[in-house]
Write a protein that holds these residues in place. Structure first.
Motif, PDB file in Angstrom:
ATOM      1  N   CYS A 106       0.777  -1.181  -0.008  1.00 15.47           N
ATOM      2  CA  CYS A 106      -0.459   0.112   0.031  1.00 15.47           C
ATOM      3  C   CYS A 106       0.802   1.571   0.002  1.00 15.47           C
ATOM      4  CB  CYS A 106      -1.042  -0.009   1.120  1.00 15.47           C
ATOM      5  SG  CYS A 106      -2.325  -1.243   1.138  1.00 15.47           S
ATOM      6  N   TRP A 107       1.746   1.528   1.001  1.00 12.16           N
ATOM      7  CA  TRP A 107       2.912   2.646   0.617  1.00 12.16           C
ATOM      8  C   TRP A 107       3.528   2.601  -0.490  1.00 12.16           C
ATOM      9  CZ3 TRP A 107       4.033   6.929   2.687  1.00 12.16           C
ATOM     10  CH2 TRP A 107       4.650   7.138   2.615  1.00 12.16           C
ATOM     11  N   TYR A 148       2.851   6.453  -0.471  1.00 12.34           N
ATOM     12  CA  TYR A 148       4.205   6.919  -1.296  1.00 12.34           C
ATOM     13  C   TYR A 148       3.984   9.058  -1.777  1.00 12.34           C
ATOM     14  CZ  TYR A 148       9.046   8.875  -2.820  1.00 12.34           C
ATOM     15  OH  TYR A 148      10.191   9.570  -3.266  1.00 12.34           O
ATOM     16  N   PRO A 149       3.323   8.344  -3.065  1.00 12.58           N
ATOM     17  CA  PRO A 149       2.918   8.951  -3.959  1.00 12.58           C
ATOM     18  C   PRO A 149       2.077  10.027  -3.069  1.00 12.58           C
ATOM     19  CG  PRO A 149       2.415   7.666  -5.267  1.00 12.58           C
ATOM     20  CD  PRO A 149       2.624   6.650  -3.264  1.00 12.58           C
ATOM     21  N   PHE A 150       1.048   9.846  -2.346  1.00  6.92           N
ATOM     22  CA  PHE A 150       0.047  11.057  -1.896  1.00  6.92           C
ATOM     23  C   PHE A 150       0.602  12.048  -0.679  1.00  6.92           C
ATOM     24  CE2 PHE A 150      -4.130   8.422  -2.361  1.00  6.92           C
ATOM     25  CZ  PHE A 150      -3.517   8.848  -3.455  1.00  6.92           C
ATOM     26  N   ALA A 151       2.068  11.102  -0.071  1.00 11.83           N
ATOM     27  CA  ALA A 151       2.624  11.116   1.497  1.00 11.83           C
ATOM     28  C   ALA A 151       3.882  12.486   0.336  1.00 11.83           C
ATOM     29  CB  ALA A 151       3.092  11.092   1.829  1.00 11.83           C
ATOM     30  N   ASN A 188      15.584   8.904  -3.119  1.00 11.59           N
ATOM     31  CA  ASN A 188      14.417   8.450  -3.094  1.00 11.59           C
ATOM     32  C   ASN A 188      14.176   6.797  -2.307  1.00 11.59           C
ATOM     33  OD1 ASN A 188      13.264  11.283  -3.561  1.00 11.59           O
ATOM     34  ND2 ASN A 188      13.407  10.177  -5.957  1.00 11.59           N
ATOM     35  N   PHE A 189      14.683   6.007  -2.661  1.00  7.80           N
ATOM     36  CA  PHE A 189      14.976   4.626  -2.273  1.00  7.80           C
ATOM     37  C   PHE A 189      15.497   4.860  -0.586  1.00  7.80           C
ATOM     38  CE2 PHE A 189      16.506   0.776  -0.271  1.00  7.80           C
ATOM     39  CZ  PHE A 189      15.486  -0.074  -0.589  1.00  7.80           C
ATOM     40  N   ARG A 190      16.158   5.821  -0.142  1.00  8.42           N
ATOM     41  CA  ARG A 190      15.999   5.300   1.055  1.00  8.42           C
ATOM     42  C   ARG A 190      15.150   6.142   2.334  1.00  8.42           C
ATOM     43  NH1 ARG A 190      20.707   9.909   1.065  1.00  8.42           N
ATOM     44  NH2 ARG A 190      19.885  11.147   1.080  1.00  8.42           N
ATOM     45  N   PHE A 209      13.014   4.669   4.204  1.00 10.91           N
ATOM     46  CA  PHE A 209      12.322   4.489   5.971  1.00 10.91           C
ATOM     47  C   PHE A 209      11.133   5.459   6.167  1.00 10.91           C
ATOM     48  CE2 PHE A 209      12.755   8.427   9.239  1.00 10.91           C
ATOM     49  CZ  PHE A 209      13.084   7.190  10.525  1.00 10.91           C
ATOM     50  N   GLN A 210      10.189   5.415   5.373  1.00  7.46           N
ATOM     51  CA  GLN A 210       9.120   5.831   5.346  1.00  7.46           C
ATOM     52  C   GLN A 210       7.781   4.540   5.481  1.00  7.46           C
ATOM     53  OE1 GLN A 210       7.800   8.705   6.596  1.00  7.46           O
ATOM     54  NE2 GLN A 210       9.886   9.758   6.636  1.00  7.46           N
TER      55      GLN A 210
END
Length: 124
Positions: A78-79, A84-87, A114-116, A120-121
């Motif tokens: 889901c992330w 990720y796109p919404f946040a 971007n990957f890190r 993390f998030q």
């Protein structure tokens, strides 16, 4: 005088190389720190799984561990798709509510960081 000018040019070139190496070094340190912190947060899921497994009867332990594995898997998916796109998706227009780009990691590899940030998030 020509020797002094060539020495100055060589010194300037060496300073530019040193600045580039320092930038790469700082990028590497940032990446290592973010991935270490991400793994610590990610392993909290394993600790919570052990806590839940210890809180139920023996016959339900396998179900609890499978549920926690499913929760982490679905959470990361889901992330990947929406979170990720919404946040953190960079809006092309001024939209102060949420981002609307980078769905399914579109344009994700354009930046090294971007990957890190995504991992993390996503670990939370």
């Amino acid at each position: 005088m020509a020797t002094l000018d060539s020495l100055d040019a060589r010194l300037t070139a060496q300073q530019a190389k040193l600045d580039a190496l320092e930038a790469n070094y700082n990028e590497s340190l940032d990446t290592i720190w973010m991935l270490l912190a991400s793994m610590l947060v990610f392993f909290m899921h394993a600790g919570f799984s052990l806590l839940e497994a210890g809180s139920v009867r023996f016959k339900n332990t396998q179900n609890i561990l499978a549920k926690n594995l499913l929760v982490v898997t679905v959470g990361f998916l889901c992330w990947y798709v929406f979170g990720y796109p919404f946040a953190l998706g960079t809006p092309e227009k001024s939209n102060k509510f949420m981002g609307h780009t980078n769905f399914f990691m579109d344009g994700f590899w354009d930046s090294k960081s971007n990957f890190r940030v995504w991992f993390f998030q996503g670990a939370f």
